[in-house]
Design a protein around this motif. Structure first.
Motif, PDB file in Angstrom:
ATOM      1  N   LYS A 123       0.848  -1.192   0.000  1.00 40.16           N
ATOM      2  CA  LYS A 123       0.000   0.000   0.000  1.00 40.16           C
ATOM      3  C   LYS A 123       0.885   1.243   0.000  1.00 40.16           C
ATOM      4  CE  LYS A 123      -3.726  -2.277   2.543  1.00 40.16           C
ATOM      5  NZ  LYS A 123      -4.540  -2.270   3.789  1.00 40.16           N
ATOM      6  N   VAL A 124       0.556   2.182  -0.888  1.00 42.09           N
ATOM      7  CA  VAL A 124       1.409   3.352  -1.090  1.00 42.09           C
ATOM      8  C   VAL A 124       0.552   4.609  -1.070  1.00 42.09           C
ATOM      9  CG1 VAL A 124       3.030   4.480  -2.646  1.00 42.09           C
ATOM     10  CG2 VAL A 124       3.057   2.014  -2.458  1.00 42.09           C
ATOM     11  N   ASP A 125       1.059   5.657  -0.428  1.00 50.50           N
ATOM     12  CA  ASP A 125       0.420   6.970  -0.432  1.00 50.50           C
ATOM     13  C   ASP A 125       1.454   7.976  -0.919  1.00 50.50           C
ATOM     14  OD1 ASP A 125      -1.328   9.028  -0.115  1.00 50.50           O
ATOM     15  OD2 ASP A 125      -1.052   9.227   2.045  1.00 50.50           O
ATOM     16  N   ILE A 126       1.128   8.721  -1.987  1.00 47.80           N
ATOM     17  CA  ILE A 126       2.095   9.599  -2.646  1.00 47.80           C
ATOM     18  C   ILE A 126       1.591  11.036  -2.578  1.00 47.80           C
ATOM     19  CG2 ILE A 126       3.337  10.077  -4.790  1.00 47.80           C
ATOM     20  CD1 ILE A 126       2.806   7.169  -5.594  1.00 47.80           C
ATOM     21  N   SER A 127       2.464  11.957  -2.183  1.00 53.35           N
ATOM     22  CA  SER A 127       2.121  13.373  -2.152  1.00 53.35           C
ATOM     23  C   SER A 127       2.589  14.041  -3.444  1.00 53.35           C
ATOM     24  CB  SER A 127       2.771  14.052  -0.947  1.00 53.35           C
ATOM     25  OG  SER A 127       4.169  14.185  -1.152  1.00 53.35           O
ATOM     26  N   ARG A 128       2.258  15.308  -3.596  1.00 49.68           N
ATOM     27  CA  ARG A 128       2.721  16.069  -4.750  1.00 49.68           C
ATOM     28  C   ARG A 128       4.097  16.647  -4.443  1.00 49.68           C
ATOM     29  NH1 ARG A 128      -2.069  19.429  -7.574  1.00 49.68           N
ATOM     30  NH2 ARG A 128      -0.597  19.108  -9.263  1.00 49.68           N
ATOM     31  N   ILE A 129       4.806  17.089  -5.473  1.00 45.99           N
ATOM     32  CA  ILE A 129       6.128  17.680  -5.303  1.00 45.99           C
ATOM     33  C   ILE A 129       5.961  19.092  -4.748  1.00 45.99           C
ATOM     34  CG2 ILE A 129       8.225  18.402  -6.487  1.00 45.99           C
ATOM     35  CD1 ILE A 129       7.790  16.170  -8.487  1.00 45.99           C
ATOM     36  N   SER A 130       6.640  19.362  -3.652  1.00 45.22           N
ATOM     37  CA  SER A 130       6.528  20.676  -3.023  1.00 45.22           C
ATOM     38  C   SER A 130       7.347  21.704  -3.790  1.00 45.22           C
ATOM     39  CB  SER A 130       7.008  20.595  -1.569  1.00 45.22           C
ATOM     40  OG  SER A 130       8.403  20.357  -1.524  1.00 45.22           O
ATOM     41  N   LYS A 131       7.268  22.951  -3.345  1.00 44.36           N
ATOM     42  CA  LYS A 131       8.007  24.016  -4.030  1.00 44.36           C
ATOM     43  C   LYS A 131       9.511  23.868  -3.836  1.00 44.36           C
ATOM     44  CE  LYS A 131       7.494  27.239  -0.155  1.00 44.36           C
ATOM     45  NZ  LYS A 131       7.013  28.579   0.247  1.00 44.36           N
ATOM     46  N   PHE A 132       9.920  23.039  -2.876  1.00 38.84           N
ATOM     47  CA  PHE A 132      11.344  22.775  -2.667  1.00 38.84           C
ATOM     48  C   PHE A 132      11.816  21.541  -3.430  1.00 38.84           C
ATOM     49  CE2 PHE A 132       9.715  24.730   1.274  1.00 38.84           C
ATOM     50  CZ  PHE A 132      10.400  25.932   1.206  1.00 38.84           C
ATOM     51  N   GLY A 133      10.944  20.929  -4.218  1.00 39.97           N
ATOM     52  CA  GLY A 133      11.322  19.758  -4.994  1.00 39.97           C
ATOM     53  C   GLY A 133      11.253  18.456  -4.236  1.00 39.97           C
ATOM     54  N   LEU A 134      10.552  18.422  -3.079  1.00 42.05           N
ATOM     55  CA  LEU A 134      10.473  17.219  -2.254  1.00 42.05           C
ATOM     56  C   LEU A 134       9.141  16.519  -2.450  1.00 42.05           C
ATOM     57  CD1 LEU A 134      11.953  18.599   1.090  1.00 42.05           C
ATOM     58  CD2 LEU A 134      13.138  17.336  -0.700  1.00 42.05           C
ATOM     59  N   MET A 135       9.183  15.201  -2.515  1.00 37.31           N
ATOM     60  CA  MET A 135       7.978  14.370  -2.579  1.00 37.31           C
ATOM     61  C   MET A 135       8.013  13.374  -1.425  1.00 37.31           C
ATOM     62  SD  MET A 135       6.701  11.665  -5.512  1.00 37.31           S
ATOM     63  CE  MET A 135       5.823  12.828  -6.536  1.00 37.31           C
ATOM     64  N   GLN A 136       6.877  13.230  -0.749  1.00 30.16           N
ATOM     65  CA  GLN A 136       6.771  12.284   0.362  1.00 30.16           C
ATOM     66  C   GLN A 136       5.970  11.064  -0.075  1.00 30.16           C
ATOM     67  OE1 GLN A 136       5.336  14.107   3.942  1.00 30.16           O
ATOM     68  NE2 GLN A 136       6.582  15.946   3.671  1.00 30.16           N
ATOM     69  N   ILE A 137       6.494   9.894   0.237  1.00 29.03           N
ATOM     70  CA  ILE A 137       5.851   8.627  -0.093  1.00 29.03           C
ATOM     71  C   ILE A 137       5.753   7.799   1.183  1.00 29.03           C
ATOM     72  CG2 ILE A 137       5.966   6.525  -1.478  1.00 29.03           C
ATOM     73  CD1 ILE A 137       7.629   8.053  -3.511  1.00 29.03           C
ATOM     74  N   SER A 138       4.589   7.295   1.460  1.00 24.84           N
ATOM     75  CA  SER A 138       4.394   6.385   2.590  1.00 24.84           C
ATOM     76  C   SER A 138       4.130   4.998   2.020  1.00 24.84           C
ATOM     77  CB  SER A 138       3.223   6.851   3.463  1.00 24.84           C
ATOM     78  OG  SER A 138       3.009   5.941   4.522  1.00 24.84           O
ATOM     79  N   ARG A 139       5.007   4.051   2.334  1.00 26.69           N
ATOM     80  CA  ARG A 139       4.908   2.709   1.761  1.00 26.69           C
ATOM     81  C   ARG A 139       4.836   1.658   2.856  1.00 26.69           C
ATOM     82  NH1 ARG A 139       8.161  -1.641   0.335  1.00 26.69           N
ATOM     83  NH2 ARG A 139       7.530  -2.711  -1.577  1.00 26.69           N
ATOM     84  N   GLN A 140       3.943   0.705   2.659  1.00 22.25           N
ATOM     85  CA  GLN A 140       3.800  -0.409   3.598  1.00 22.25           C
ATOM     86  C   GLN A 140       4.991  -1.341   3.478  1.00 22.25           C
ATOM     87  OE1 GLN A 140       0.703  -3.075   2.501  1.00 22.25           O
ATOM     88  NE2 GLN A 140       0.755  -4.240   4.397  1.00 22.25           N
ATOM     89  N   LYS A 141       5.502  -1.776   4.636  1.00 15.97           N
ATOM     90  CA  LYS A 141       6.633  -2.692   4.622  1.00 15.97           C
ATOM     91  C   LYS A 141       6.107  -4.112   4.534  1.00 15.97           C
ATOM     92  CE  LYS A 141      11.127  -3.156   6.764  1.00 15.97           C
ATOM     93  NZ  LYS A 141      11.759  -2.662   5.548  1.00 15.97           N
ATOM     94  N   MET A 142       6.547  -4.857   3.517  1.00 15.25           N
ATOM     95  CA  MET A 142       6.024  -6.197   3.262  1.00 15.25           C
ATOM     96  C   MET A 142       6.789  -7.281   4.016  1.00 15.25           C
ATOM     97  SD  MET A 142       3.514  -5.583   1.223  1.00 15.25           S
ATOM     98  CE  MET A 142       3.106  -7.154   0.470  1.00 15.25           C
ATOM     99  N   ALA A 143       8.102  -7.126   4.160  1.00 11.84           N
ATOM    100  CA  ALA A 143       8.923  -8.164   4.799  1.00 11.84           C
ATOM    101  C   ALA A 143      10.127  -7.505   5.439  1.00 11.84           C
ATOM    102  CB  ALA A 143       9.348  -9.222   3.777  1.00 11.84           C
ATOM    103  N   SER A 144      11.049  -8.327   5.960  1.00 15.81           N
ATOM    104  CA  SER A 144      12.254  -7.792   6.572  1.00 15.81           C
ATOM    105  C   SER A 144      13.181  -7.253   5.488  1.00 15.81           C
ATOM    106  CB  SER A 144      12.960  -8.892   7.370  1.00 15.81           C
ATOM    107  OG  SER A 144      13.277  -9.980   6.521  1.00 15.81           O
ATOM    108  N   PRO A 145      14.117  -6.352   5.841  1.00 17.80           N
ATOM    109  CA  PRO A 145      15.020  -5.788   4.836  1.00 17.80           C
ATOM    110  C   PRO A 145      15.776  -6.870   4.086  1.00 17.80           C
ATOM    111  CG  PRO A 145      15.208  -4.609   6.917  1.00 17.80           C
ATOM    112  CD  PRO A 145      14.346  -5.804   7.181  1.00 17.80           C
ATOM    113  N   VAL A 146      16.059  -6.605   2.811  1.00 18.61           N
ATOM    114  CA  VAL A 146      16.707  -7.614   1.978  1.00 18.61           C
ATOM    115  C   VAL A 146      18.142  -7.866   2.433  1.00 18.61           C
ATOM    116  CG1 VAL A 146      17.584  -5.982   0.263  1.00 18.61           C
ATOM    117  CG2 VAL A 146      17.033  -8.306  -0.431  1.00 18.61           C
ATOM    118  N   GLN A 147      18.771  -6.890   3.132  1.00 19.50           N
ATOM    119  CA  GLN A 147      20.138  -7.085   3.596  1.00 19.50           C
ATOM    120  C   GLN A 147      20.224  -8.066   4.756  1.00 19.50           C
ATOM    121  OE1 GLN A 147      18.710  -4.152   3.174  1.00 19.50           O
ATOM    122  NE2 GLN A 147      20.005  -2.779   1.990  1.00 19.50           N
ATOM    123  N   ARG A 148      19.092  -8.294   5.439  1.00 16.02           N
ATOM    124  CA  ARG A 148      19.124  -9.146   6.621  1.00 16.02           C
ATOM    125  C   ARG A 148      19.525 -10.578   6.241  1.00 16.02           C
ATOM    126  NH1 ARG A 148      13.999 -11.239  10.113  1.00 16.02           N
ATOM    127  NH2 ARG A 148      15.143 -12.085  11.868  1.00 16.02           N
ATOM    128  N   GLY A 149      20.479 -11.117   6.962  1.00 15.69           N
ATOM    129  CA  GLY A 149      20.941 -12.471   6.687  1.00 15.69           C
ATOM    130  C   GLY A 149      22.017 -12.531   5.635  1.00 15.69           C
TER     131      GLY A 149
END
Length: 626
Positions: free
Chosen positions: A509-535
């Motif tokens: 699940k993803v929630d995406i904002s618009r690009i602000s006047k400073f060029g920043l975009m915020q994205i909220s993303r659901q974490k599906m599993a543990s980080p790929v680096q683990r192990g």
């Protein structure tokens, strides 16, 4: 003489008007916006007008344009003109036969130029050709310590999953646990599941059947006294929702779910739903009727998965029977075994991937071991005939399967902070405790190109690659993307659109904002599993994950200060220092006089020992008293 010339010209003009225009000339005049003289001419009477032959109708009355733009007031003949405009919208041009004088097509009118705004030339419409996508699935299980799965699209890695023996996935496992502690301030309880770390069970995730006393099933959990409803020592059947990370235990729930290929069974629930990705209302209604005809037992809910599109009743029935038998087995084990105990272990990574991520557009599955090859073959045999178009093959080359398909370098790129873009730019991904920061760099993109065009191209490439890297690395939480500043609002909207299109492939699940006047975009993303680096990677013993280590000089001076502090203590007779080799040599060579001066002033012996096996942070200081 003049009259003959005039009559001849009139006859020639009339002949030109009556002569039908070719299709090419009509289209060319419509595209260029030139006036078509034949538009105002009366229609041809021979075989062209469905009305009576030779009947000439008067032209339609001209009407003034209203103040509201190009709209015309309805009046006599308005219905005919309305129908004509609809045909022009559908067909892209004026109809060949007219009974009245029509209005000029919208494309033929020349819009009034605005002051200070240059008109853009109309570009020819290019035909969009769908790119042919070739999908392959590579499964590397040649070594028993590690299993890796990569989804390849036209030679590019689009999904990657890895599991090792030391860090096998626990998400989906079902345990019989015992309540160890109740924390009303956290609105949660801690449950012993026999894995070393207690599971974290929010009070909102406890099924009402576990509550003590007479509590109605419809009662909201906020209206229940937590300390009276649950007591220490109670036994519950619970499932892992989020794996343990660091010092935190796994997140648990008592609302169990058993996923199959086409259905998700939810014991203890009466809800029923269909995957949101099945958008066709007729198809949703058909699936709902199909599942309801199977007559599920009372008290068991279900969710129809996306893979159920165009599925047969026999396949759904087989999947449902398997899940019901599995639930009966879990109940039997839960009643027989004593807490804490593992009741059900989730399937291995190959079975999970095929169950949750397999689609019929995968052309080929390549496996490098006999056991995994048999698992794939059995899975493909269970699929309906309409979905069983995938070919399974056993890799028999001398090269490892990932190296043979040029995938190993792409996988190594997942663990690097910098990812290169095709045009010469790059994105830098920096995960932190609070968020994930992604910075877009232009790099060599600016060479021999327009500045604004260069920025737009780099941001478009970064938007697509960023979405791919988030899927591959499974980065969740708050994600902040710093795009290169763009001046054109049109380009900003295009980059936002590209991000949304690229993120549609993400199962999270993803929630995406618009690009602000400073060029920043915020994205909220659901974490599906543990980080790929683990192990696969461990924290660096030198820098402890910071990515920086102290210089030898700075490290040696910090050791000297510890000696100076410890030597002033009371009753200290000797100080033994076991230090990293380079820092110890620096102290002996450059600070030897200061150390000897400290020894003479305080009457304490200082012994510096160099050890090449000791790293910074693991040094030892022993202060021996009298």
């Amino acid at each position: 003489m003049a009259e003959d010339t005039t009559n001849r010209k009139t006859a020639d003009n009339q002949e030109k008007k009556n002569k039908p225009l070719s299709v090419i000339s009509k289209i060319s005049k419509w595209l260029t916006g030139k006036k078509d003289e034949s538009v105002n001419a009366p229609p041809a009477t021979e075989g062209g007008n469905p009305g009576s032959a030779g009947e000439n109708k008067p032209p339609a009355r001209s009407r003034k344009r209203s103040h509201s733009g190009n709209r015309r007031r309805p009046g006599k003949g308005g219905a005919a003109k309305q129908g004509q405009s609809e045909k022009e919208k559908e067909g892209g041009g004026a109809p060949e036969q007219r009974t009245k004088e029509p209005a000029k097509p919208a494309a033929a009118r020349k819009p009034r130029p605005r002051p200070g705004v240059k008109r853009q030339k109309e570009e020819p419409v290019e035909e969009v050709v769908d790119e042919v996508v070739s999908r392959k699935l590579l499964i590397n299980t040649h070594e028993p310590e590690e299993c890796r799965i990569a989804m390849i699209e036209n030679g590019r890695v689009e999904a990657f999953y890895v599991e090792t023996i030391l860090h096998a996935q626990s998400k989906g496992n079902i345990y019989k646990g015992r309540v160890e502690a109740i924390e009303p301030s956290l609105q949660a309880v801690f449950v012993d599941i026999g894995e070393g770390k207690n599971g974290f069970l929010p009070f909102s995730e406890i099924h009402p059947e576990y509550f003590r006393g007479d509590v109605s099933a419809d009662t909201h959990w906020k209206d229940v006294n937590m300390e009276k409803a649950i007591q220490k020592g109670d036994e519950v059947l619970l499932q892992v929702v989020k794996e343990a990370l660091g010092n935190k235990g796994a997140n648990m729930t008592t609302y169990l779910s058993l996923p199959g290929r086409y259905l998700v069974l939810m014991p203890g629930s009466d809800s029923a739903g269909i995957s949101r990705k099945i958008e066709s209302e007729s198809q949703r209604s058909k699936l709902r009727t199909l599942v309801n005809s199977l007559k599920l037992p009372e008290g068991i809910g279900y969710i129809v998965r996306t893979a159920s599109k165009e599925i047969t009743k026999a396949a759904v029935t087989m999947d449902l029977n398997y899940l019901l038998n599995l639930w009966d087995e879990i109940k039997e084990r839960g009643q027989r075994m004593s807490a804490p105990a593992l009741i059900y272990k989730e399937q291995d990574i190959i079975a999970r991937f095929l169950r949750d991520h397999f689609t019929s557009d995968i052309e080929e599955i390549l496996v490098d071991s006999e056991d995994a090859y048999e698992k794939v073959r059995k899975f493909l045999k269970l699929l309906p005939a309409g979905q069983n178009k995938t070919v399974a093959r056993l890799h028999g080359g001398t090269k490892p399967i990932f190296n043979h398909h040029q995938v190993e370098k792409q996988i190594e790129q997942i663990y690097q902070p910098t990812v290169s873009l095709p045009s010469g730019g790059s994105i830098v991904i920096s995960p932190t405790e609070a968020l994930v920061a992604i910075d877009v760099n232009s790099g060599r993109t600016a060479k021999d190109k327009n500045f604004e065009e260069m920025i737009f191209q780099a941001n478009m490439e970064a938007a697509e690659e960023m979405a791919r890297q988030l899927r591959l690395r499974d980065l969740g939480g708050l994600i902040v993307v710093d795009f290169i500043d763009m001046r054109s609002s049109r380009n900003i909207r295009e980059v936002e659109k590209q991000v949304k299109v690229s993120m549609k492939r993400d199962k999270a699940k993803v929630d995406i904002s618009r690009i602000s006047k400073f060029g920043l975009m915020q994205i909220s993303r659901q974490k599906m599993a543990s980080p790929v680096q683990r192990g696969i990677y461990t924290v660096c013993e030198h820098c402890q994950g910071r990515g920086l280590v102290r210089s030898v000089e700075t490290l040696a001076l910090s050791y000297l200060r510890r000696i100076q502090t410890g030597i002033t203590r009371k009753n200290i007779r000797r100080i033994d220092c076991i230090l990293p080799e380079e820092a110890a040599n620096y102290l002996l060579d450059n600070k030897g006089e200061e150390i000897r001066e400290l020894e003479g002033r305080h009457g304490v012996a200082v012994k510096v020992i160099a050890d090449r096996e000791i790293t910074a942070g693991n040094e030892k200081f022993e202060f021996v008293k009298n």
